[in-house]
Design an enzyme around this catalytic site. Structure first.
Site, short mmCIF file in Angstrom:
data_model
loop_
_atom_site.label_atom_id
_atom_site.label_comp_id
_atom_site.label_asym_id
_atom_site.label_seq_id
_atom_site.Cartn_x
_atom_site.Cartn_y
_atom_site.Cartn_z
N HIS A 1 -50.41 22.46 24.83
CA HIS A 1 -50.10 22.54 23.39
C HIS A 1 -51.34 22.25 22.56
CE1 HIS A 1 -49.82 18.24 24.26
NE2 HIS A 1 -49.96 17.99 22.97
N ASP B 1 -51.77 20.09 18.81
CA ASP B 1 -50.98 19.25 17.92
C ASP B 1 -50.83 19.91 16.55
OD1 ASP B 1 -51.15 17.36 19.98
OD2 ASP B 1 -52.96 16.48 19.13
N HIS C 1 -54.45 21.12 25.05
CA HIS C 1 -54.55 19.99 25.98
C HIS C 1 -53.23 19.77 26.70
CE1 HIS C 1 -53.46 18.20 22.06
NE2 HIS C 1 -52.83 17.25 22.74
N ARG D 1 -53.46 7.08 19.31
CA ARG D 1 -53.91 8.39 18.81
C ARG D 1 -53.94 8.42 17.29
NH1 ARG D 1 -50.74 14.06 19.71
NH2 ARG D 1 -50.39 13.94 17.48
C1 SIN Z 1 -51.13 14.15 23.41
O1 SIN Z 1 -50.70 15.25 23.70
O2 SIN Z 1 -51.46 13.85 22.28
C2 SIN Z 1 -51.31 13.10 24.50
C3 SIN Z 1 -52.46 13.40 25.37
C4 SIN Z 1 -52.64 12.36 26.44
O3 SIN Z 1 -51.91 11.37 26.46
O4 SIN Z 1 -53.53 12.52 27.27
#
Ligand code: SIN
Length: 291
Positions: free
Chosen positions: A96, A98, A252, A267
């Site tokens: 995905h 974000d 990612h 995050r």
């Molecule tokens: C996310 O998709 O923001 C999480 C990525 C992660 O935890 O490595």
């Protein structure tokens, strides 16, 4: 500060920098250019308080608070990405980008490792520049006239088609999943001006104006193509590491291969700008394109 390629197509290792210190303008500019060019910046061994994490993010752009992630207690601008030893599901365990469901999708996210498993829990990044570049000229031409619909509803909404499982509690606010957005399928990156493929398996719902069957056939082809291993880089986390990814230039995928261990990440998401087919201007100042 030194910038070193992390892999041939994706990522830059940033070394000799202490992110507790304010960035000077030349450092900020170099980081943003490297982010736009390679899609992800990796830092190691940082020792940031939540306030210092926020301060670093605010030097890049304004913070876009994610409405669906439970925040870190006492720090509403930081989303908690947590998995406890007894929890089975992880956040982000699928390809995905974000916030593609927003009209102005987030520039990117700064993910800081607070506690990582002994082994596993890596994150994979894939270059959407490389995915676009490797398409045939014929398909590029077709895609350049298309738009796609992106939504948060089927992932985060009350009527979602995904089973959250034990993510309940780590995700929240299903009533806030009201966002749909239409973006070009091929966009010019707001920083580099390079063309990239801008659809993703989690949030892209369909090609605008196409039937579901037609749309699924095209999107499935693009997803298989874009997930080719040669477009990827796999980042192994260590305590204090940071991955700062650009949400337009990369997908990612957080691997969920560490059952029985804790993984705790913080995050912060940086606001972006509406995406366009064409580059705004090669001469646009960096600060004008980062939201
Ligand atoms: C996310 O998709 O923001 C999480 C990525 C992660 O935890 O490595």
């Amino acid at each position: 500060m030194q910038l070193l390629p992390a892999s041939p197509l994706v990522g830059t290792d940033v070394v000799d920098i202490d992110l507790r210190q304010p960035l000077v303008q030349s450092q900020r500019d170099a980081l943003i250019q490297a982010l736009g060019a390679t899609g992800v910046l990796f830092f190691r061994d940082q020792t940031l308080t939540p306030e210092q994490h926020v301060a670093f993010a605010q030097q890049i752009g304004s913070i876009d608070i994610n409405r669906f992630f439970t925040p870190v207690p006492g720090h509403p601008m930081i989303a908690e990405v947590r998995k406890e030893p007894d929890q089975k599901s992880n956040i982000g365990g699928g390809w995905h980008t974000d916030h593609s469901y927003d009209t102005a999708p987030a520039l990117g996210s700064i993910l800081y490792a607070r506690e990582v498993p002994r082994v596993g829990g890596d994150t994979i990044f894939a270059s959407m520049y490389a995915a676009y570049d490797a398409l045939s000229d014929g398909l590029k031409k077709t895609l350049e006239g298309l738009d796609a619909l992106h939504s948060s509803k089927h992932v985060f909404g009350a009527g979602r088609t995904r089973d959250w499982g034990d993510l309940q509690g780590r995700l929240q606010n299903m009533g806030a999943a009201t966002q749909d957005a239409v973006h070009p399928v091929v966009v010019a990156h707001p920083i580099s001006g390079r063309k990239l493929l801008y659809v993703n398996p989690d949030f892209t719902v369909k090609i605008d104006g196409w039937s579901i069957a037609e749309s699924n056939a095209l999107l499935d082809h693009l997803y298989q193509h874009a997930a080719r291993p040669e477009f990827q880089y796999r980042f192994h986390w260590t305590d204090g590491a940071i991955a700062f990814w650009d949400n337009r230039a990369t997908w990612h995928y957080a691997l969920n291969d560490y059952q029985g261990e804790r993984r705790l990440m913080h995050r912060i998401t940086i606001a972006g700008v509406p995406l366009r087919r064409d580059a705004v201007s090669a001469a646009a100042p960096v600060s004008a394109v980062t939201g």
